[in-house]
Design an enzyme around this catalytic site. Structure first.
Site, PDB file in Angstrom:
ATOM      1  N   GLN A 184       0.842  -1.205   0.000  1.00 25.70           N
ATOM      2  CA  GLN A 184       0.000   0.000   0.000  1.00 25.70           C
ATOM      3  C   GLN A 184       0.877   1.255   0.000  1.00 25.70           C
ATOM      4  O   GLN A 184       2.085   1.174   0.229  1.00 25.70           O
ATOM      5  CB  GLN A 184      -0.913  -0.017   1.231  1.00 25.70           C
ATOM      6  CG  GLN A 184      -0.184  -0.259   2.540  1.00 25.70           C
ATOM      7  CD  GLN A 184      -0.999  -1.023   3.568  1.00 25.70           C
ATOM      8  OE1 GLN A 184      -2.220  -1.096   3.493  1.00 25.70           O
ATOM      9  NE2 GLN A 184      -0.331  -1.580   4.579  1.00 25.70           N
TER      10      GLN A 184
ATOM     11  N   ASP B  49       1.038 -12.466   7.196  1.00 26.74           N
ATOM     12  CA  ASP B  49      -0.364 -12.338   6.811  1.00 26.74           C
ATOM     13  C   ASP B  49      -1.242 -12.835   7.978  1.00 26.74           C
ATOM     14  O   ASP B  49      -1.137 -13.995   8.385  1.00 26.74           O
ATOM     15  CB  ASP B  49      -0.560 -13.198   5.556  1.00 26.74           C
ATOM     16  CG  ASP B  49      -1.992 -13.189   5.067  1.00 26.74           C
ATOM     17  OD1 ASP B  49      -2.869 -12.692   5.790  1.00 26.74           O
ATOM     18  OD2 ASP B  49      -2.223 -13.687   3.958  1.00 26.74           O
ATOM     19  N   GLY B  50      -2.091 -11.943   8.498  1.00 21.53           N
ATOM     20  CA  GLY B  50      -2.920 -12.293   9.660  1.00 21.53           C
ATOM     21  C   GLY B  50      -3.870 -13.448   9.388  1.00 21.53           C
ATOM     22  O   GLY B  50      -4.113 -14.302  10.249  1.00 21.53           O
TER      23      GLY B  50
ATOM     24  N   ASP C  92      -7.480  -5.160  14.454  1.00 15.91           N
ATOM     25  CA  ASP C  92      -7.330  -3.719  14.216  1.00 15.91           C
ATOM     26  C   ASP C  92      -6.910  -3.537  12.761  1.00 15.91           C
ATOM     27  O   ASP C  92      -5.761  -3.235  12.451  1.00 15.91           O
ATOM     28  CB  ASP C  92      -6.282  -3.153  15.187  1.00 15.91           C
ATOM     29  CG  ASP C  92      -6.085  -1.661  14.993  1.00 15.91           C
ATOM     30  OD1 ASP C  92      -6.870  -1.039  14.264  1.00 15.91           O
ATOM     31  OD2 ASP C  92      -5.118  -1.124  15.562  1.00 15.91           O
TER      32      ASP C  92
ATOM     33  N   ASP D 213      -9.706  -0.705   6.284  1.00 17.89           N
ATOM     34  CA  ASP D 213     -11.055  -0.931   5.747  1.00 17.89           C
ATOM     35  C   ASP D 213     -11.090  -2.221   4.921  1.00 17.89           C
ATOM     36  O   ASP D 213     -10.038  -2.718   4.509  1.00 17.89           O
ATOM     37  CB  ASP D 213     -11.467   0.251   4.861  1.00 17.89           C
ATOM     38  CG  ASP D 213     -11.586   1.540   5.656  1.00 17.89           C
ATOM     39  OD1 ASP D 213     -12.069   1.494   6.794  1.00 17.89           O
ATOM     40  OD2 ASP D 213     -11.172   2.593   5.132  1.00 17.89           O
TER      41      ASP D 213
HETATM   42  N1  SPD Z   1     -11.399   4.318   7.595  1.00 15.12           N
HETATM   43  C1  SPD Z   1     -10.230   3.990   8.353  1.00 15.12           C
HETATM   44  C2  SPD Z   1     -10.459   2.908   9.346  1.00 15.12           C
HETATM   45  C3  SPD Z   1      -9.195   2.521  10.011  1.00 15.12           C
HETATM   46  C4  SPD Z   1      -9.380   1.490  11.046  1.00 15.12           C
HETATM   47  N2  SPD Z   1      -8.118   1.034  11.570  1.00 15.12           N
HETATM   48  C5  SPD Z   1      -7.283   2.015  12.103  1.00 15.12           C
HETATM   49  C6  SPD Z   1      -6.010   1.468  12.667  1.00 15.12           C
HETATM   50  C7  SPD Z   1      -5.569   2.217  13.840  1.00 15.12           C
HETATM   51  N3  SPD Z   1      -4.691   1.469  14.673  1.00 15.12           N
END
Ligand code: SPD
Length: 279
Positions: A31, A137-138, A155, A158
């Site tokens: 990314q 890779d999780g 965590d 998206d």
């Molecule tokens: N739209 C962004 C959502 C991000 C969710 N994860 C954030 C990671 C923070 N540790």
């Protein structure tokens, strides 16, 4: 001249964040990573042009995703974090003295390295001797590991690009298989105001795997809809009930036992939209 980072939240709606300086950018294997200093939100990390975490509001997200499952587990000794490369969730997990080992598995080593270097507010958990960081890779990790965990926190980014696999039924089934008896999973599950259909689908996938699945929310003004959801799931323990409380010395900014319970109170519209089957 004012320079703005912009992110399209949904069709027809965009957020603009005025940039002071670009701290770091890299096209990683997975990314586009960027870290900025901003006028209003302080330091900010983005992935593929999507805001992941900001100095001003990160506590709302990280205290919510970490302390709800940890405080509703009887004795969270072994914790797994999938994703969480910026370190904020690990920082909150390591506050808990019950935690003997925390394993964080993030697919993108560049995000972890940049966070260690450029995100001092977030990175304190990395140096805790109880923490192990794996760059893997999780999805593969949860499918193949022999280890069992008391709490698993997802965590993720998206459900697009590298994050997509972390919202699949297969992934949730693998997590169910690596939870110890009494274990709790907690996943970030997107915005119930801005992404109703997506949240509905994710929640239904989790609820098909776990007999207890409860959605809760926290305000995160830098994310679409400004209200974010998380889903805690288990084979028994009720994630709505905090069993311990944080020490005053932690100086938390959002989480408290009262906030814990209140986060599970959802508006009638959100319940209807997401298809929440409980009162
Ligand atoms: N739209 C962004 C959502 C991000 C969710 N994860 C954030 C990671 C923070 N540790």
């Amino acid at each position: 001249m004012k320079v703005y980072f912009t992110e399209e939240w949904v069709d027809g709606l965009m957020i603009g964040v005025q940039i002071k300086s670009v701290v770091f950018t890299k096209r990683t294997k997975y990314q586009h990573l960027a870290i900025y200093d901003t006028v209003e939100l302080g330091r900010m990390l983005t992935l593929d042009n999507v805001i992941q975490t900001t100095e001003k509001y990160e506590y709302l997200y990280h205290e919510s995703i970490a302390h709800v499952p940890l405080f509703s587990h009887e004795n969270p000794e072994d914790v797994l974090i999938i994703g969480g490369g910026d370190g904020g969730t690990l920082r909150e997990v390591m506050r808990h003295p019950e935690v003997k080992q925390a394993v964080m598995v993030d697919i993108d080593g560049d995000v972890v390295e940049a966070s260690k270097k450029y995100l001092p507010l977030w990175n304190t958990g990395f140096s805790d001797p109880r923490a192990t960081v794996l760059i893997e890779d999780g999805l593969k990790f949860v499918a193949e590991t022999d280890r069992k965990f008391d709490v698993v926190i997802v965590d993720s980014t998206d459900p697009e690009g590298p994050g997509l696999a972390l919202f699949t039924p297969e992934f949730y089934r693998s997590i169910a298989a690596i939870l110890k008896p009494g274990g709790i999973m907690c996943a970030q599950t997107e915005s119930p105001l801005a992404m109703t259909d997506i949240v509905r689908e994710i929640f239904s996938r989790i609820a098909k795997v776990f007999p207890v699945a409860k959605l809760y929310t926290a305000p995160v003004p830098s994310y679409p809809g400004s209200l974010w959801s998380f889903t805690c799931a288990s084979f028994g323990p009720d994630p709505e009930v905090p069993l311990r409380k944080p020490d005053d010395s932690w100086k938390l900014k959002h989480y408290s036992p009262e906030i814990h319970r209140s986060m599970f109170v959802l508006s009638p519209k959100i319940k209807r939209d997401i298809g929440i089957p409980y009162q």
